[in-house]
Design a protein around this motif. Structure first.
Motif, PDB file in Angstrom:
ATOM      1  N   PHE A  44       0.838  -1.209   0.091  1.00  0.00           N
ATOM      2  CA  PHE A  44       0.015  -0.255  -0.013  1.00  0.00           C
ATOM      3  C   PHE A  44       0.827   1.301   0.083  1.00  0.00           C
ATOM      4  CE2 PHE A  44      -2.396   3.279   2.378  1.00  0.00           C
ATOM      5  CZ  PHE A  44      -3.233   3.631   1.533  1.00  0.00           C
ATOM      6  N   VAL A  45       0.667   2.071  -0.982  1.00  0.00           N
ATOM      7  CA  VAL A  45       1.235   3.224  -1.200  1.00  0.00           C
ATOM      8  C   VAL A  45       0.273   4.228  -1.346  1.00  0.00           C
ATOM      9  CG1 VAL A  45       2.979   4.689  -2.354  1.00  0.00           C
ATOM     10  CG2 VAL A  45       3.351   2.251  -2.230  1.00  0.00           C
ATOM     11  N   PRO A  46      -0.015   5.280  -0.240  1.00  0.00           N
ATOM     12  CA  PRO A  46      -1.123   6.291  -0.402  1.00  0.00           C
ATOM     13  C   PRO A  46      -0.982   7.400  -1.453  1.00  0.00           C
ATOM     14  CG  PRO A  46      -0.093   6.348   1.728  1.00  0.00           C
ATOM     15  CD  PRO A  46       0.607   5.338   1.009  1.00  0.00           C
ATOM     16  N   SER A  47      -2.145   7.880  -1.861  1.00  0.00           N
ATOM     17  CA  SER A  47      -2.020   8.894  -2.770  1.00  0.00           C
ATOM     18  C   SER A  47      -2.396  10.134  -2.285  1.00  0.00           C
ATOM     19  CB  SER A  47      -2.845   8.543  -3.991  1.00  0.00           C
ATOM     20  OG  SER A  47      -4.178   8.779  -3.505  1.00  0.00           O
ATOM     21  N   TYR A  48      -2.128  10.328  -0.895  1.00  0.00           N
ATOM     22  CA  TYR A  48      -2.552  11.484  -0.119  1.00  0.00           C
ATOM     23  C   TYR A  48      -1.793  11.511   1.168  1.00  0.00           C
ATOM     24  CZ  TYR A  48      -5.298   7.909   2.299  1.00  0.00           C
ATOM     25  OH  TYR A  48      -5.769   7.140   3.128  1.00  0.00           O
ATOM     26  N   ASP A  49      -1.319  12.357   2.032  1.00  0.00           N
ATOM     27  CA  ASP A  49      -0.901  12.767   3.261  1.00  0.00           C
ATOM     28  C   ASP A  49      -2.266  12.703   4.331  1.00  0.00           C
ATOM     29  OD1 ASP A  49       1.915  12.512   2.463  1.00  0.00           O
ATOM     30  OD2 ASP A  49       1.745  14.899   2.230  1.00  0.00           O
ATOM     31  N   ALA A  50      -1.924  12.038   5.365  1.00  0.00           N
ATOM     32  CA  ALA A  50      -2.728  12.295   6.633  1.00  0.00           C
ATOM     33  C   ALA A  50      -2.585  13.953   6.881  1.00  0.00           C
ATOM     34  CB  ALA A  50      -2.243  11.325   7.699  1.00  0.00           C
ATOM     35  N   THR A  51      -3.726  14.142   7.496  1.00  0.00           N
ATOM     36  CA  THR A  51      -3.748  15.349   8.020  1.00  0.00           C
ATOM     37  C   THR A  51      -2.692  15.933   8.942  1.00  0.00           C
ATOM     38  OG1 THR A  51      -6.348  15.585   7.686  1.00  0.00           O
ATOM     39  CG2 THR A  51      -5.208  17.211   9.245  1.00  0.00           C
ATOM     40  N   SER A  52      -2.141  15.174  10.025  1.00  0.00           N
ATOM     41  CA  SER A  52      -1.153  15.261  10.817  1.00  0.00           C
ATOM     42  C   SER A  52       0.176  15.469   9.970  1.00  0.00           C
ATOM     43  CB  SER A  52      -0.944  14.356  11.712  1.00  0.00           C
ATOM     44  OG  SER A  52      -0.950  13.011  11.351  1.00  0.00           O
ATOM     45  N   VAL A  53       0.268  14.767   8.954  1.00  0.00           N
ATOM     46  CA  VAL A  53       1.601  14.781   8.040  1.00  0.00           C
ATOM     47  C   VAL A  53       1.383  16.138   7.477  1.00  0.00           C
ATOM     48  CG1 VAL A  53       2.967  13.708   6.292  1.00  0.00           C
ATOM     49  CG2 VAL A  53       2.066  12.236   8.116  1.00  0.00           C
ATOM     50  N   MET A  54       0.429  16.238   6.982  1.00  0.00           N
ATOM     51  CA  MET A  54       0.181  17.575   6.065  1.00  0.00           C
ATOM     52  C   MET A  54       0.672  18.895   6.829  1.00  0.00           C
ATOM     53  SD  MET A  54      -3.043  18.687   3.757  1.00  0.00           S
ATOM     54  CE  MET A  54      -4.198  18.183   4.794  1.00  0.00           C
ATOM     55  N   LYS A  55       0.225  18.720   8.100  1.00  0.00           N
ATOM     56  CA  LYS A  55       0.295  19.942   9.076  1.00  0.00           C
ATOM     57  C   LYS A  55       1.842  20.054   9.339  1.00  0.00           C
ATOM     58  CE  LYS A  55      -4.253  20.517  10.836  1.00  0.00           C
ATOM     59  NZ  LYS A  55      -4.422  21.720  10.541  1.00  0.00           N
ATOM     60  N   LEU A  56       2.334  18.779   9.465  1.00  0.00           N
ATOM     61  CA  LEU A  56       3.911  18.976   9.816  1.00  0.00           C
ATOM     62  C   LEU A  56       4.821  19.330   8.792  1.00  0.00           C
ATOM     63  CD1 LEU A  56       4.235  15.558  11.500  1.00  0.00           C
ATOM     64  CD2 LEU A  56       5.015  17.611  12.608  1.00  0.00           C
ATOM     65  N   LYS A  57       4.321  19.125   7.527  1.00  0.00           N
ATOM     66  CA  LYS A  57       5.209  19.584   6.186  1.00  0.00           C
ATOM     67  C   LYS A  57       4.822  21.154   6.261  1.00  0.00           C
ATOM     68  CE  LYS A  57       5.186  15.490   3.709  1.00  0.00           C
ATOM     69  NZ  LYS A  57       4.761  14.765   2.406  1.00  0.00           N
ATOM     70  N   GLU A  58       3.500  21.412   6.382  1.00  0.00           N
ATOM     71  CA  GLU A  58       3.333  22.939   6.283  1.00  0.00           C
ATOM     72  C   GLU A  58       4.111  23.768   7.237  1.00  0.00           C
ATOM     73  OE1 GLU A  58      -1.037  23.104   7.101  1.00  0.00           O
ATOM     74  OE2 GLU A  58      -1.390  22.399   4.941  1.00  0.00           O
ATOM     75  N   ALA A  59       4.154  23.231   8.466  1.00  0.00           N
ATOM     76  CA  ALA A  59       5.202  23.696   9.333  1.00  0.00           C
ATOM     77  C   ALA A  59       6.560  23.937   9.237  1.00  0.00           C
ATOM     78  CB  ALA A  59       5.097  23.263  10.888  1.00  0.00           C
ATOM     79  N   GLY A  60       6.878  23.118   8.100  1.00  0.00           N
ATOM     80  CA  GLY A  60       8.483  23.189   7.731  1.00  0.00           C
ATOM     81  C   GLY A  60       9.207  21.934   7.937  1.00  0.00           C
ATOM     82  N   ALA A  61       8.706  20.900   8.724  1.00  0.00           N
ATOM     83  CA  ALA A  61       9.320  19.761   9.476  1.00  0.00           C
ATOM     84  C   ALA A  61       9.572  18.954   7.872  1.00  0.00           C
ATOM     85  CB  ALA A  61       8.288  19.024  10.203  1.00  0.00           C
ATOM     86  N   VAL A  62      10.860  18.247   8.065  1.00  0.00           N
ATOM     87  CA  VAL A  62      11.357  17.478   7.099  1.00  0.00           C
ATOM     88  C   VAL A  62      11.248  15.998   7.446  1.00  0.00           C
ATOM     89  CG1 VAL A  62      13.492  16.669   5.659  1.00  0.00           C
ATOM     90  CG2 VAL A  62      13.112  18.926   6.573  1.00  0.00           C
ATOM     91  N   ILE A  63      10.228  15.178   6.696  1.00  0.00           N
ATOM     92  CA  ILE A  63      10.036  13.967   7.005  1.00  0.00           C
ATOM     93  C   ILE A  63      11.222  12.968   6.511  1.00  0.00           C
ATOM     94  CG2 ILE A  63       8.286  11.921   6.656  1.00  0.00           C
ATOM     95  CD1 ILE A  63       7.174  14.359   8.152  1.00  0.00           C
ATOM     96  N   ILE A  64      11.694  12.090   7.586  1.00  0.00           N
ATOM     97  CA  ILE A  64      12.961  11.511   7.045  1.00  0.00           C
ATOM     98  C   ILE A  64      12.715  10.086   6.828  1.00  0.00           C
ATOM     99  CG2 ILE A  64      14.406  13.117   7.825  1.00  0.00           C
ATOM    100  CD1 ILE A  64      15.035  11.427  10.255  1.00  0.00           C
TER     101      ILE A  64
END
Length: 70
Positions: A44-64
């Motif tokens: 399974f490879v999602p075509s969307y980000d979870a809301t929490s992941v989206m908010k992390l990215k919007e805040a500038g976090a780098v998902i490693i």
């Protein structure tokens, strides 16, 4: 380098800018396998980000990466 350039140009950066974050494997991350520790979901490879992941990215976090669910 991109973060340093944004700061040098005086652009606004998020409160988590440049902070490395590992996301638990039960949260969907666009384009990255999300298995929840289950063999049934191993492809399974999602075509969307979870809301929490989206908010992390919007805040500038780098998902490693993703953290294990064992």
């Amino acid at each position: 380098m991109i973060l340093a350039q944004a700061i040098a140009e005086g652009r606004e950066i998020g409160p988590l800018a440049g902070v490395p974050v590992g996301v638990k494997d039960n949260l969907c991350t666009k384009g990255v396998a999300t298995t929840c520790g289950s063999r049934i979901l191993q492809e399974f490879v999602p075509s969307y980000d979870a809301t929490s992941v989206m908010k992390l990215k919007e805040a500038g976090a780098v998902i490693i990466g993703k953290t294990n669910m064992d």
